[in-house]
Each structure stands twice: as C-alpha cells, then as structure tokens.
Design a protein around this motif. Sequence first.
Motif: not given
Ligand code: NAG
Length: 906
Positions: A300-303, A324-329, A401-405
């Motif tokens: 995984l690129k990120e947790p 949730y991806n960590l970068s969003t957090v 916000t969650p991945m994929g909203d």
């Molecule tokens: C993390 O999630 C956001 C929102 O879904 C998305 O825009 C972003 O590309 C994601 N980042 C990665 C590294 O997957």
Amino acid sequence: MALCAFYAVWGLLLELAVAFGPVPRITWEHREVQLIHFHESEVSNYSTLLLSEDKDTLYVGAREVIFALNAVNIAEKQHELHWKVTEDKRTKCAVKGKSEQTECRNYVRVLQQLNDTFLYVCGTNAFQPTCDYLNLISFELGGKNEDGKGRCPFDPAQSYTSVMVDEELYSGTSYNFLGSEPIISRHSYQSPLRTEYAIPWLNEPSFVFADVIRADQNSTDGEDDKIYFFFTEVSVEYEFVGKLMIPRIARVCKRDQGGLRTLQKKWTSFLKARLICTIPDKNLIFNIINDVFILKSPTLKEPVIYGVFTPQLNNVGLSAVCAYNLSTVEEVFSKGKYMQSATVEQSHTKWVRYNGEIPNPRPGACINNEARASNYMSSLNLPDKTLQFVKDHPLMDDSVTPMGDRPRLVKRDVKYTQIVVDRVRALNGTIYDVMFISTDRGALHKAISYENGMHIIEETQLFPNFEPVQSLLLSSKKGRRYLYAGSNSGVVQSPVAFCDKYTTCVDCVLARDPYCAWKPLEASCIDIFKESEIERSWIQNIGGDASSCSDKVRENSLQHTFKHGSTAELKCSQKSNLAQVVWKFKDDVLRVESPKYRLLEKALLIFNLSEGDSGVYQCLSEEKVKNKKFSQVLAKHVLELKKIQHTTVGPTAAAAPTEGNSDVPKVSAVSTEGSTAHISTTHVVPVTTARIVTKPIGPVLTSAASNTELFNSIPDTVPEKTMFLKSNDNFLLMFLFLFFFILFLCLLSYNCYKGYLPGQCLKFRSVMLLGKKKTKSDFSDCEQSVKETLVEQGSVSHQSGEQPKPAHDTGYETEPDCGNGQLQPGDSQAPREAKDKPFDVKCELNTGKQLSVSSDMERGLLHCGSKTGTEKNYSNSASDLLEWTVRIQPDEKTLPVFFPFFQIQK
Ligand SMILES: *[C@@H]1O[C@H](CO)[C@@H](O)[C@H](O)[C@H]1NC(C)=O
Ligand SMILES: *[C@@H]1O[C@H](CO)[C@@H](O)[C@H](O)[C@H]1NC(C)=O
Ligand SMILES: *[C@@H]1O[C@H](CO)[C@@H](O)[C@H](O)[C@H]1NC(C)=O
Ligand SMILES: *[C@@H]1O[C@H](CO)[C@@H](O)[C@H](O)[C@H]1NC(C)=O
Ligand SMILES: *[C@@H]1O[C@H](CO)[C@@H](O)[C@H](O)[C@H]1NC(C)=O
Ligand SMILES: *[C@@H]1O[C@H](CO)[C@@H](O)[C@H](O)[C@H]1NC(C)=O
C-alpha cells in the motif's frame, strides 16, 4: 426543526427501501465449522486480547486472570496468572455503592507488549486501577502495583483504548471514579502528557481505538510519528434536540514534550476532526464509531483506516464500513481550518469556522525540519501564541471524508462491532482487502469489494450463544492466518477461510473467496496460502465465472418406493443463499407451486402419490453471477410405485438426509427394499436463459391446527436456520410498510389540520419523529441549518435518552425491527416463535384478542377466526371482529403477517 426531523425519518425510510446490503453467500452455523474455543469455568469477560506473532502466543485478559495461549491452537494453555482484588479493597469498593460480585473485581483492560520479556498490564482492581509488569518468562507480576489512573478505567463498563509505542503507553480512558473526566494521556517517565480537562478537548468521549502511524522513513521533512485516537463524543459544534454524537479522529505527535508555561505537561499537538461516514443522497448519517482497523501493508502506498459505524438511534440495525486514506487525514490536520467557539447572546456557545490569522508555527503541528530551521527544536520552545491558540482550538473545521465519498459497505439487520482487514493477493495477482467484521450477535462477516460493489463471502457463527464479539484480532503470518475473537464467555480461533467445505469446482469458484482455489488434480478446494507453491492449473475467479470448471462429480441417486396416496419427502439441501433450487421431474422443470408439491427448506414434499408420479426427480441449484447462470445437480431421487400392499412402508418414503453442509454427498441409497445406487456425472452448464421457478427455499406458511398427521409423519422439516430475507421479500415488506406509513401520515396530518387532535397534535408528532423507535438518521440538513442559524432553544425538549441503545436490533432475524407502534404487538417475538413452532400462525384482533386458526389444506387457505370465512381481504369492520385469510403459497417463507391497522377516532 420538525421538518428537519421529518426529513430524517423520511430519509431513513427511503434508505430502508433501497439499501439492504449484500446477503452473505454462505451462512455457516456454529456446529458446521471447526473452530477452536478457549474458556475456563469460573472465568468470564475475555475482552482484552494481545497477539505476539514472534512468540506465537495469544495473551488474553479476562476477569481476574491473564492467560497465555498457543496462538496456533488456543485450546492449549501455556500459562495463567490470577490477579485478584484483595478482600479489603473489595469491601471498600462495595461501601462506595458498587456491586461486590461484579464491579468490584479486577477486569484486565490493558495488555501491551513492553519489550521482549515484559507485558505492561492494567486492571480496574475494584475501582482502583492498577498497573504492573508481567514477566513473560516466569509469568508473574513484578508487584509494582503502579497507580493506573488515566491508563485504565475505574469502572469496567467504561470505554478504554491503549497502544504501546516505543515503551510508552498511550491511552484514552477516564481519570476519576465517576468516569466524568476523560483523558488521553501518555504514560512516560521522561515526559508524561495529558489532555486539558475542558469540553472543547474531550466531551463525554467513548474511546474505541488507538494506533501509531510511523513517519515515512524516506521523507526528508523530518516528520514525527503520530498516534491516532478514535472515539465518539458529544458534539460541541452542532446543537440538536438532545445530544448529538460525533465520530472523531484525534492525533498527537510522539515527540511532543508539552509547553513550557502554557500547556505545561499537556499535549501541544492534540487536534481532532470529525470523521464522515454518510450516504449523502440517501440522507443517512452513521455517527457512532464502533471500531477501527488501520491497514498497513508494504503493497500500500499509505495506510488505510477502516472504521465500522452505526447510526445514533439504530433500531433498524444498520451498520456501515467507511475507509479513509491517511493523506486525507493528514491534509485536514496540516492544512485545514480550525473551529472557534463564539459566544452568541442568550444561547450556548456555538462553534464556527475560524477565519482569522493563524499563528506561526502552525498550532498543533508536529515539530519537523521546517520548525527546527526556525529554531523551534521541541514543543517546549513553541511560542505562547501558538500554544494558546491550539489550547482554544483543538477542533478542526474540515472533516475527514471517506475514500470514494461513501461507505464501502452498508448492511442492515446487523450491528457491526469490530473489524480487521487482511490484504491478500489472489491467484491472478489482483490484490483484495478482505474485511472481517464481527457482529453483536456473535457472527463474523467476510467481505471483499468487487467492481464497486461488496460481496459478502460468508457469515460464520463464532459464538453459539449469539453474544457480542468484543475484540477481534488477525494473525496474517505466512501460512498461518487466523482470527481470534473475544467475548464475555470465551475466546474463539477461526481460520480465515473454509475452502475445504466446497466440494465441487463450481462451488469453490462461486464462493469468490481470494483464499480458495480449485485444484483439479486432487478435485479439492484448497487454501492457496497453505500451499508451498502456486500452480497454474488451479482455478479461481473472484468475478465468479465458473465456466472453466468441468466437474465430474459424484452424485447420489436415491431410490424410493411408495404407496398410492402417500406423501414423499425428497431431500435436497444447498448452502448458497444466492442460489435458487429448481426441481426437475423427467427432465422438465417441476411446477412446485401446484398444491401437489410443497417446497421446504431442505426438501420437496409430494402429496397424494400416484402412478404418474414415479420417475426421476432432480434437484438443481442455480446461481447467477453477472448474468451468467451456473447450475449443478445436488440430488437425484427415483420414485417407484409399490405394487404389493402388505409390506411395511410408512406413509412417507423417507430419503436419507443429504449432509447439510456438503452439497454433493456420497453415493448412498436408502429404501426399505433392495435399492440401486449409481453414479452419474453432473453437468455444469452456464445456462443463458433464465427460468426462475421458485424462490429459494424457506419455511412454508402453514398451520398447526390441521394436518398434524401429515406433518408428524415428516420429522425433519423444521427449519432451524435463521434465514436472510431475499431482497424481493424485503422489498415487498418495505413497500407495504412504506405504503401504510404514508397513509398514516396523511390521515394524521389531515386530522391535525382539521383540528381533531388539538393538543395532541404536536406531542404526537414529536413522539412520531423522535420518540419510540425512529432513527434520527440524518443530521446533515439539520446540522447545516443549525450551523447557519441560531439555536432553537425552545424546541430542545426533554429528549434525553439519546444514547445509542444497547443492541436492541434483532440481528439476523428475518423481520425488520421497525415496529413503531403501528405494527401488531409481539411482532418481534414472531421469528423466534416461528423457529420453535414453525407452523404456528397467530391470528390476533386489533383489540389484542386471540382467535383460533384453522386451515383448509385442499384449497391452500388459512382462516382466522371464523371457519366459514371466505377469501375476504383484510377488513376492519365496525365491530372489532376482524376476519382474514391467508393464502398458503408453497414457495413462500414464513413471514409474520403484520399489517398496520389504523383506528381513527370518530
Ligand atoms: C485519498 O482519498 C482521496 C479522496 O477519496 C483521493 O482524492 C486521493 O487521491 C486518495 N489518495 C491516495 C494516495 O489514494
Ligand atoms: C524491559 O522493560 C523492563 C521494565 O522497564 C526492564 O526492567 C527490562 O530491563 C527491559 N528488558 C529488556 C530486554 O529491554
Ligand atoms: C462480564 O460478563 C458478564 C457475563 O458473563 C456480563 O454480564 C457482564 O456485563 C460483563 N462485564 C463487563 C464489564 O463486560
Ligand atoms: C526508501 O528508500 C529505499 C532506498 O532508497 C527504498 O528501497 C525503500 O523502498 C523506500 N521505502 C519507502 C517506504 O518508500
Ligand atoms: C483477476 O481476476 C479478476 C476477476 O475476474 C479481474 O477483475 C482482474 O482484472 C484479474 N486481474 C488480472 C491481473 O488479470
Ligand atoms: C388423490 O389423487 C386421486 C387421483 O390420483 C384423486 O382422485 C384424489 O381426489 C386425490 N386426493 C386428494 C385428497 O387430493
């Protein structure tokens, strides 16, 4: 406000009609799968688990005992340590009004690996939390008896979480006897830190999880490791009727040392934000977080943070998983806006976005290279302005916000409690994140995401007594993947997959389980992670395309002889909840809806047998995956008329039961006479023309009042399995419910409008909207409006019981738990009763009076009340006598017949 609540209710109803979530393909009953159990008599509350992968040991913290178990086979106990409360302490605790038998005991709440030889352990110790060092070699406590305040709750019923990072314990719990002072702290000899005791920092939190996320080793910005906490707390930023709960993520930096003057011995890096888990277009908010799993993997690129959520008032039993991806957090914490409390005249404080100037260095940020370059070497050097700002503004305005909203998975009729996620590479190289989610009824769901949808591979009943799963761990060591679940009564170890339960290639592939593949040479379904090397000939298709299977399957053919006029029971069982059973007679599809036949869960009944009924009956399972249909023969029965009259053949030609869990059993033949058994091949053909003949098996609505003879002669027709409703039935139910609800609303508003219900009107509405069993599912509109307008103080009524109700939902019962006073009383009892007495139909007047039920088997009718009743529809006559009949449909499940009857006062 009322409108708002109305929309909330409305949104929920729409939601109910739309999202039922996927049905688990297979339901494994507790006795069907081999699980390993551990529990000791006299010991309860096995709620804290710790896995040591290097030592292959599972540590279990129970009430007054700590166990070390062999992680490969938890039935093997390695050590045990009793950690009891002294008599004196127990008495003192009891004097303070706590229960001596239950609360005044030592509940082990913290079990953390300190280093190779020591565990750090804490227990509630009769409301005097105590911590100690457990020597793993001697398995004895060091006897240090440290004060565990702030590390372990006083009250075993209170929430807690902890994580050990570099020999320092981070914990979230409460700090006092009453449990009224929440705290997130670091236990460290060099620099202990804690949260400020203030509502903006923590407001009645319920802690669920904490974990560390290490900084990227390769990055050049010198970022710090961060510890994340997850909890639900009472909102400060939104006002609503009663307490509105908000799921939060909070984080602190590992190198935080506190401030020098401001925030002395307090976190200078404590920030928190709201976690969003909603379905916006269906107006549904999941605002209670129950558990979190942070998936960290080299691939995984990120947790990725997985959380399980439920709505605040969850009487319908909805659950969701959001990721949730960590970068969003990080983005929210490092770049987001802060919130600020603004005092609004004659109202409470209200929180709004802070748009003013933000001090430098950024409040709450970890010390990184950039800060060091400006000579801020540690948090002790930070300027007062920054510290004062973070002290007053710990809450972010931006949400995570969650991945994929949207949620990954939404499921109803279930309350998810815990989650773990395994990342596995399927045979063709595609990687799947397999979610294991436990429920409050002792079950475990295993799900994968496939092409934007979820597929629940299986549901496994881990605990026979349907108790909540309180902790869940995954060991994904190579070749040794296990799940461990803890509950009040014990610990269960389960494999991650039950591949060997699938006996045909089609079954193995249709399972769509990334762990399982079909090995044609051995004709067996195997766990690919247990094999030493992967072979190309293995068959697996996560999309569920089984066309590369060419099963040459053993098949049983059962011979039956029968007498004229008797009844035959032909057994056939299939496991997949997504498949349909089709019966064929002499190669034609049997019209099982004719009164001559009745389809039961695991059998077909044929009544009044005559010459024309002799021949070959085949039972087929048809499963459709993405417009392709796969069918396989499950059983074959040959019926033959018996000529000689005086032999001892019972009224029922009983067939040998096919094993419930193996779809293609051994060749067997049972008959009173010499029977023939033969082997034939199963053809697996993707059928393109869909001819759906029956609904999949379910108990049949019938009556206990008559035909006792018939049913006495068929011993094995009791459906013991809790079935999932197929969505068709659900749709019908929901449609009816919706229809009557709208009708009710219309009548109500009409009466309200006409003033027939003068004083009651408002009260009734509030009862309707907020009272008994309605979920206030959506707050988004409400939140918005509250955020923008002033608080409607007057409307805040005496609705205080807004806490999430403990597990009231019916779990897997077939019936939606939506009785809100309009449904007949006792509905919730119905499925359970139906289990014990499957053919019992209750007939009740709206006055509560019970009427007798009689049945007319020949015409397939059921009468309630009057025997002479004709096929009247549901009528509610002026006298309160209510007559109705129910047509018996052989292919329908037992559904509690409930129709809302409204009585309008004249
Ligand atoms: C993390 O999630 C956001 C929102 O879904 C998305 O825009 C972003 O590309 C994601 N980042 C990665 C590294 O997957
Ligand atoms: C483990 O921690 C204990 C307690 O701090 C300490 O006494 C012991 O020396 C440590 N052991 C090792 C191997 O680091
Ligand atoms: C401990 O287990 C019992 C059942 O064995 C349960 O009734 C009780 O609520 C549990 N206590 C806690 C604090 O979990
Ligand atoms: C860090 O860099 C090393 C070599 O530069 C590389 O092998 C490794 O994969 C990198 N790690 C991460 C997490 O990017
Ligand atoms: C593996 O199989 C799945 C399911 O059929 C498919 O969606 C995926 O694209 C395949 N991956 C590769 C790398 O072929
Ligand atoms: C049983 O079948 C016979 C014809 O085979 C028919 O005459 C008779 O009425 C049937 N009995 C019942 C109870 O349906």
